[in-house]
Write a protein that holds these residues in place. Structure first.
Motif, PDB file in Angstrom:
ATOM      1  N   VAL A  98       0.839  -1.210   0.000  1.00 53.43           N
ATOM      2  CA  VAL A  98       0.000   0.000   0.000  1.00 53.43           C
ATOM      3  C   VAL A  98       0.866   1.250   0.000  1.00 53.43           C
ATOM      4  CG1 VAL A  98      -1.684   1.339   1.325  1.00 53.43           C
ATOM      5  CG2 VAL A  98      -1.942  -1.139   1.115  1.00 53.43           C
ATOM      6  N   ARG A  99       1.871   1.276   0.857  1.00 57.67           N
ATOM      7  CA  ARG A  99       2.733   2.461   0.957  1.00 57.67           C
ATOM      8  C   ARG A  99       3.487   2.692  -0.352  1.00 57.67           C
ATOM      9  NH1 ARG A  99       4.492   5.914   4.714  1.00 57.67           N
ATOM     10  NH2 ARG A  99       6.615   6.709   4.606  1.00 57.67           N
ATOM     11  N   SER A 100       3.966   1.613  -0.948  1.00 59.76           N
ATOM     12  CA  SER A 100       4.673   1.733  -2.215  1.00 59.76           C
ATOM     13  C   SER A 100       3.741   2.237  -3.314  1.00 59.76           C
ATOM     14  CB  SER A 100       5.282   0.386  -2.604  1.00 59.76           C
ATOM     15  OG  SER A 100       5.926   0.463  -3.844  1.00 59.76           O
ATOM     16  N   PHE A 101       2.534   1.668  -3.363  1.00 57.27           N
ATOM     17  CA  PHE A 101       1.568   2.040  -4.402  1.00 57.27           C
ATOM     18  C   PHE A 101       1.179   3.508  -4.296  1.00 57.27           C
ATOM     19  CE2 PHE A 101      -2.794   2.613  -5.856  1.00 57.27           C
ATOM     20  CZ  PHE A 101      -2.758   2.054  -7.130  1.00 57.27           C
ATOM     21  N   VAL A 102       0.802   3.957  -3.106  1.00 56.40           N
ATOM     22  CA  VAL A 102       0.377   5.349  -2.918  1.00 56.40           C
ATOM     23  C   VAL A 102       1.553   6.302  -3.148  1.00 56.40           C
ATOM     24  CG1 VAL A 102      -0.521   7.033  -1.255  1.00 56.40           C
ATOM     25  CG2 VAL A 102      -1.495   4.725  -1.365  1.00 56.40           C
ATOM     26  N   GLY A 103       2.710   5.950  -2.591  1.00 55.65           N
ATOM     27  CA  GLY A 103       3.882   6.817  -2.745  1.00 55.65           C
ATOM     28  C   GLY A 103       4.296   7.011  -4.184  1.00 55.65           C
ATOM     29  N   TYR A 104       3.996   6.019  -5.013  1.00 56.19           N
ATOM     30  CA  TYR A 104       4.333   6.129  -6.436  1.00 56.19           C
ATOM     31  C   TYR A 104       3.529   7.237  -7.108  1.00 56.19           C
ATOM     32  CZ  TYR A 104       6.535   4.122 -10.576  1.00 56.19           C
ATOM     33  OH  TYR A 104       7.331   3.910 -11.672  1.00 56.19           O
ATOM     34  N   HIS A 105       2.356   7.588  -6.563  1.00 55.95           N
ATOM     35  CA  HIS A 105       1.470   8.587  -7.165  1.00 55.95           C
ATOM     36  C   HIS A 105       1.649   9.976  -6.553  1.00 55.95           C
ATOM     37  CE1 HIS A 105      -0.421   4.782  -8.295  1.00 55.95           C
ATOM     38  NE2 HIS A 105      -1.032   5.429  -9.261  1.00 55.95           N
ATOM     39  N   LEU A 106       2.593  10.095  -5.630  1.00 53.47           N
ATOM     40  CA  LEU A 106       2.828  11.360  -4.932  1.00 53.47           C
ATOM     41  C   LEU A 106       4.200  11.909  -5.308  1.00 53.47           C
ATOM     42  CD1 LEU A 106       1.826  11.490  -1.150  1.00 53.47           C
ATOM     43  CD2 LEU A 106       2.068  13.414  -2.700  1.00 53.47           C
ATOM     44  N   ILE A 107       4.236  13.154  -5.777  1.00 56.50           N
ATOM     45  CA  ILE A 107       5.468  13.726  -6.322  1.00 56.50           C
ATOM     46  C   ILE A 107       5.819  15.017  -5.588  1.00 56.50           C
ATOM     47  CG2 ILE A 107       6.528  14.722  -8.399  1.00 56.50           C
ATOM     48  CD1 ILE A 107       4.626  12.920 -10.022  1.00 56.50           C
ATOM     49  N   ASN A 108       7.072  15.139  -5.223  1.00 54.83           N
ATOM     50  CA  ASN A 108       7.539  16.392  -4.646  1.00 54.83           C
ATOM     51  C   ASN A 108       7.553  17.486  -5.703  1.00 54.83           C
ATOM     52  OD1 ASN A 108       8.403  16.159  -1.771  1.00 54.83           O
ATOM     53  ND2 ASN A 108       9.567  14.430  -2.589  1.00 54.83           N
ATOM     54  N   SER A 109       7.080  18.669  -5.364  1.00 59.35           N
ATOM     55  CA  SER A 109       7.053  19.832  -6.238  1.00 59.35           C
ATOM     56  C   SER A 109       5.909  19.730  -7.257  1.00 59.35           C
ATOM     57  CB  SER A 109       8.390  20.029  -6.956  1.00 59.35           C
ATOM     58  OG  SER A 109       8.443  21.325  -7.539  1.00 59.35           O
ATOM     59  N   ILE A 110       5.801  20.754  -8.097  1.00 55.82           N
ATOM     60  CA  ILE A 110       4.662  20.881  -9.012  1.00 55.82           C
ATOM     61  C   ILE A 110       5.075  20.527 -10.430  1.00 55.82           C
ATOM     62  CG2 ILE A 110       3.079  22.541 -10.081  1.00 55.82           C
ATOM     63  CD1 ILE A 110       2.954  23.984  -7.428  1.00 55.82           C
ATOM     64  N   TYR A 111       4.325  19.618 -11.038  1.00 60.32           N
ATOM     65  CA  TYR A 111       4.564  19.215 -12.426  1.00 60.32           C
ATOM     66  C   TYR A 111       3.230  19.218 -13.165  1.00 60.32           C
ATOM     67  CZ  TYR A 111       9.197  17.689 -10.967  1.00 60.32           C
ATOM     68  OH  TYR A 111      10.481  17.655 -10.476  1.00 60.32           O
ATOM     69  N   ASN A 112       3.147  20.051 -14.179  1.00 58.86           N
ATOM     70  CA  ASN A 112       1.908  20.094 -14.940  1.00 58.86           C
ATOM     71  C   ASN A 112       2.013  19.228 -16.192  1.00 58.86           C
ATOM     72  OD1 ASN A 112       3.743  22.028 -16.079  1.00 58.86           O
ATOM     73  ND2 ASN A 112       2.070  22.866 -17.263  1.00 58.86           N
ATOM     74  N   VAL A 113       0.868  18.833 -16.711  1.00 57.93           N
ATOM     75  CA  VAL A 113       0.797  18.038 -17.931  1.00 57.93           C
ATOM     76  C   VAL A 113       0.671  18.979 -19.104  1.00 57.93           C
ATOM     77  CG1 VAL A 113      -0.531  16.316 -19.203  1.00 57.93           C
ATOM     78  CG2 VAL A 113      -0.278  16.119 -16.724  1.00 57.93           C
TER      79      VAL A 113
END
Length: 489
Positions: A98-113
């Protein structure tokens, strides 16, 4: 007084306009988000029923508090449909998953598409990189993007990001029974001594091979070959890495013939950069500098890794002349001198030759010591005969030495014993005239910018070779480099 109030009002008006302008520009830059939402990323996730499944995982992961903080993040939110699919792939009863899965979707700083940008790699909470490439997130097109919260941006996807394995983990999970992967794992040595179990992993192995398979901030292409191909390439290389250390030596497992042979071969299966199949046509070069070609017909499968791509192939054939490489010893990198009180007579020079090309060298001049020398180490010499070449330039404007002189190159002979260090440096060589000798004479002529052939030396075991560059009497020493070219068939 009225004038002062008018000025203050004007200043406040300007500041307010500036804030509104900055806010608009930020929103324009980030994309199609609405006006600044005062909700935190945590509030966004927990207040929308479409994200209820991800909310449950977020609370379990321990990352919820981070999304309440004021620091700016980018959150990629899988909707309920995406989580339903993910539950068929991952065991969310395991808290580490769970921690690995959720952490994969959380990014430090702002990145736009942004559809028009090239790939941007964003580091997530699991120290992996999510690739933002022309409107996609790791190949997934978001259903909503660039939405603004008070502490960052969020993008919504209907397919969860897949936490990829790095190359090292991937080959171990999918190709563990191959001779190549067995060789990789043999470098992590467990041995018992005095009833205690010790773990030993050579820092040389980690630096030269394993780190390239695990580092996330660069990408590599890795090849796994059939056992027959791996074994034949190993057998071909082994004689060139022979050492006197006994196999199975628990205290020095990193000094055996097997260790050096496997390490050298395994470097040649790694190429820098993540290469598509179309990039594999033509000459490739491994991280060790070995050139090779891959027949596309030998490709069995490809596998995406977090730090590159792995190809399972039938075979790769290397030319021995590319694997057993030349070695260069640089004059400005001595490891010692005959005596240490002549620093004022030793010069490390940055110069240009007659063609205007820059070079660096060492010059030892007016030292007044008979047979003065600088000591050097040739690292990682193979068991092979080498032709030796040198380059030393003198006679340019400003040089104190303008007349032809001779200096000598002596090699350490481990079979000799003496209290006088120079007497240990009499290893048999073939001089430039083809005769047996115990040193190579190096005649340095004015304004000669070409390499000079000095002779041949045979290395009888893999490893380092010490040498001296010695003055003739109290004459000078000048050296840009010595180059050792292996003679292989």
């Amino acid at each position: 007084m009225m004038k002062t109030k008018t000025i203050q009002y004007f200043i406040w008006l300007c500041l307010a306009c500036a804030l509104v302008s900055c806010k608009d520009k930020w929103a324009d830059h980030l994309g199609d988000g609405d006006a600044f939402d005062q909700k935190t990323l945590y509030d966004v996730v927990t207040s929308d029923a479409n994200f209820s499944a991800f909310t449950e995982l977020l609370e379990q992961s321990g990352y919820a508090e981070a999304l309440k903080a004021s620091k700016n993040y980018t959150l990629i939110i899988p909707n309920n449909a995406a989580i339903a699919t993910a539950k068929m792939q991952y065991d969310f009863a395991d808290s580490a998953v769970v921690r690995s899965f959720v952490g994969y979707h959380l990014i430090n700083s702002i990145y736009n598409v942004h559809e028009g940008t090239d790939t941007v790699r964003a580091l997530n909470f699991r120290n992996k990189y999510v690739e933002f490439t022309r409107g996609e997130l790791d190949g997934i097109v978001p259903i909503s993007q660039n939405l603004i919260a008070s502490n960052g941006l969020y993008h919504v996807v209907n397919q969860a990001l897949e936490p990829l394995q790095n190359i090292f983990t991937l080959v171990n999970s999918q190709f563990s029974e191959t001779a190549q992967v067995e060789a990789i794992n043999s470098f992590d040595t467990l041995y018992t001594e005095d009833d205690l179990i010790y773990f030993k992993s050579s820092p040389v192995w980690i630096a030269e091979v394993r780190r390239n398979m695990t580092m996330e901030n660069k990408k590599f292409t890795y090849f796994v070959v059939d056992d027959e191909n791996f074994d034949s390439e190993y057998a071909k290389l082994q004689p060139f890495f022979a050492t006197p250390y006994e196999e199975g030596n628990t205290h020095r497992p990193d000094s055996t013939t097997t260790f050096f042979t496997k390490k050298a071969l395994l470097r040649d299966f790694i190429v820098e950069g993540a290469l598509d199949e179309s990039d594999l046509i033509g000459e490739l070069q491994s991280i060790s500098g070995t050139r090779f070609h891959l027949d596309p017909a030998n490709i069995i499968s490809s596998h995406k890794a977090s730090n590159g791509i792995v190809y399972r192939v039938k075979r790769i054939e290397y030319a021995l002349a590319d694997q057993i490489k030349e070695i260069k010893v640089v004059g400005t990198q001595p490891i010692g001198y005959k005596q240490n009180d002549k620093r004022g007579n030793i010069f490390f020079r940055d110069k240009r030759d007659v063609n205007g090309l820059p070079y660096t060298d060492i010059q030892i001049y007016d030292h007044k010591v008979t047979a003065f020398y600088a000591k050097y180490r040739v690292a990682g010499m193979n068991v092979v005969k080498y032709k030796v070449y040198g380059r030393a330039i003198m006679g340019l404007a400003g040089d104190p030495q303008t007349a032809t002189f001779t200096q000598y190159v002596h090699f350490f002979d481990r079979t000799l014993t003496s209290v006088n260090e120079p007497d240990l440096y009499k290893k048999p060589v073939i001089n430039s005239e083809g005769n047996n000798d115990t040193r190579m004479a190096y005649e340095v002529q004015p304004l000669n910018h070409e390499e000079v052939y000095l002779g041949e030396i045979t290395q009888d075991q893999f490893g380092n070779q010490l040498l001296l560059v010695m003055s003739n009497g109290t004459g000078p020493i000048i050296l840009e480099y010595l180059r050792f070219v292996p003679i292989v068939q």
